[in-house]
Every structure is written in C-alpha cells, then in structure tokens.
Enzyme design. Sequence first.
Site, short mmCIF file in Angstrom:
data_model
loop_
_atom_site.label_atom_id
_atom_site.label_comp_id
_atom_site.label_asym_id
_atom_site.label_seq_id
_atom_site.Cartn_x
_atom_site.Cartn_y
_atom_site.Cartn_z
N CYS A 163 -39.88 -27.30 16.94
CA CYS A 163 -39.67 -25.86 17.02
C CYS A 163 -40.43 -25.13 15.92
CB CYS A 163 -38.18 -25.53 16.99
SG CYS A 163 -37.81 -23.84 17.52
N ASP A 216 -29.81 -24.03 13.25
CA ASP A 216 -29.19 -22.78 13.69
C ASP A 216 -27.76 -22.71 13.18
OD1 ASP A 216 -31.46 -23.17 15.86
OD2 ASP A 216 -30.89 -21.06 15.72
C1 RUB Z 1 -35.20 -21.51 16.64
C2 RUB Z 1 -34.74 -22.83 16.07
C3 RUB Z 1 -35.08 -23.09 14.62
C4 RUB Z 1 -33.87 -22.65 13.78
C5 RUB Z 1 -34.19 -22.67 12.31
O1 RUB Z 1 -34.75 -21.30 17.96
O2 RUB Z 1 -34.09 -23.61 16.70
O3 RUB Z 1 -35.29 -24.43 14.40
O4 RUB Z 1 -33.48 -21.34 14.14
O5 RUB Z 1 -35.19 -21.73 12.02
P1 RUB Z 1 -35.16 -19.95 18.71
P2 RUB Z 1 -35.25 -21.04 10.57
O6 RUB Z 1 -36.65 -19.87 18.71
O7 RUB Z 1 -34.57 -20.11 20.08
O8 RUB Z 1 -34.52 -18.78 17.96
O9 RUB Z 1 -35.37 -22.15 9.58
O10 RUB Z 1 -36.47 -20.15 10.62
O11 RUB Z 1 -34.00 -20.25 10.40
#
Ligand code: RUB
Length: 313
Positions: free
Chosen positions: A123, A192
């Site tokens: 991701c 998340d």
């Molecule tokens: C984003 C996702 C990321 C986490 C952590 O999912 O799963 O790995 O949110 O990101 P989506 P961060 O694209 O569906 O929002 O470290 O930037 O908080």
Amino acid sequence: MDPFEFVEESARKIKKMEVRGAAKIARFAVETLKKFAELIDRDFDKNMRWASEVLLNTRPTAVSLFNAVNYVMDYSGRDDEEKKRDAIGRAMEFIRWVDTAREKIGEIGAKRIKDGYVILTHCNSSAALSVIKTAFRQGKDIEVIATESRPRYQGHLTVKELSEEGILVTLIVDSAVRYFINDVDCVIVGADTITVNGALINKIGTSQIALCAKEARVPFMVATETYKFSPKTLFGELVVIEERDPEEVAPKEILNLRNVKVRNPTFDVTPRDYINLIIGAIPPEMAYIVIRERLGYTGISYEEIKISARHFD
Ligand code: RUB
C-alpha cells in the site's frame, strides 16, 4: 465560504479517497474541524457535534479518524468564545502530533534497517515510508519491493514517492509476494488500526504478506503512531472492515454476469503472532498499555471515552 458545505465537501473527499491513508485522513479531519470552528458564529457545541458526525461517517476502519475527532471534541470553556479557542488549540496540537510522530517513527524505525537491506512494503503508508526514507537519508544502501495494492493501486504512489527520493524500487503484483519473499530482509507496513490485543488492521493483503513473511522467517514490522491504537476495542467493540464498491474491482460485464458476486473488502486483520515489532519498539502485547497511558482510556466507562493524553508520540 459556507462552513457547512465546507465540512460536507471535506467528508466527500475522504469518502472518495481523494484524501486517504490513516494519518492523512486524521490530519485532514482535524484541519476541517479547526476551520469550521473558526467560521461558525453560533451554537458552537451543536454545530461542532454535527461536523464531527459528518466526518466520522466517511470511512469506518481507521481509528485515527475517531481519535483525531475526539481529541478536538474534548475542548472545554465557559462560553462559545473560550470553547472555540480551546478547540482550535487542540486541533493545532493534534496536527503537530501527526507531523512529529511521523518523523520520530522514521528515526526509530531506521535503526532496524541495515545497510544492503531489501524491504518489502504494501500500500502507501506515510509512516512506513518515513522509516525507509530516513534509513536511506542516513546513507544506507537499500532497495524496496512495493506491491501494487489492488484495487486502488496505492503501490503506484509508493513507487513514485520512492523514485523521487532516489531509492531503487521494484513494483510487483500483490500475488507475487511469496515469489519474492526470500529476497526480502524485512517487511514494513503501516496501520489503520491496532486493537487492544495487538492485532493490526491494514490494507487488504497485509495479512497474506505477514503469513508469507512468517513462513520465510522474514521480520514483519508495523510503523504506527499511537493515535492508531483503538480505545474502542478495549470495550470489546470489533473493528468495522470497510467494504467498497465492487466496481473498483471488476468491470460492468463481469458485475452483470449471473451467479457471480464481486466483493471488495478494503482492509484485513493480521493477528499479533505474525508481527515482530510495532515501530516505536512496542511489542504488540503492549497495545493495552499504549491505549491506557498514551490515549488516556482506562476501560472503566465506555461513555467517558475521551482522549486526554498530553504525551504525544
Ligand atoms: C491506506 C492504508 C495504509 C494505512 C497507513 O488505505 O492501508 O497502509 O492507512 O498509512 P487507504 P499511513 O488507501 O484505503 O486509505 O501510515 O499513511 O497512516
């Protein structure tokens, strides 16, 4: 600008994923509440409650949104002017928390990255990328393998970001993780939500990667801020996994076929036994302590769940 339309427009941006990623969503929601607080001139409590509801009803999984909104909504004051000042101040504190936490995670996590490492990420996590970029800026010669992260291809954002930084990165399809896992020295993903029992909720596919990593004895690390720990899970509440439109996954001609269902869960759950480390050097077993000490939830009363922490990291 109409303050109410402004909040609705912000909520739309989160829903449509124009603003995405748990940290960015939290920061954006708080910026929205701050601006809204500045603009409204009557019924402060009622209007702020309305705005927080609208923002909370956008995406259900990342607890960062809930923690962020609650942090601002814990304002106090004798009249609307005082309340407004306090809410705006709390919003600014939260924004600082988000920004400094990412940097700190980068510094702490980079200690786990050795020269010559190949790191797999999934991701597009600002926290995971902070670790990778910090290690690179320290002069470590590293390479990254990034999954494309279907169906929304957040992996493309990751490879762009790493390419701009000058880091060598290989893009692979999600199903190629096991094929490459023996070339990998460690996996780093974002979060998340972290539950009270130390489980990780992150982008769909994360748990399969964790399984592969465990089988291959490759360390699996999670880069996360403390505002992604879920106080709600302390009270037995289950994390709601968002399921998005099937159209994100398959074209109309497939969706219209008889006897075919298409499902699109956005996140999955990785049990704590698959996690070697939560960066910040927190073992997953410590999740309860983080929720209690950092976020100020004691587990005594569900009605009282409010964030009162003053220690940010
Ligand atoms: C984003 C996702 C990321 C986490 C952590 O999912 O799963 O790995 O949110 O990101 P989506 P961060 O694209 O569906 O929002 O470290 O930037 O908080």
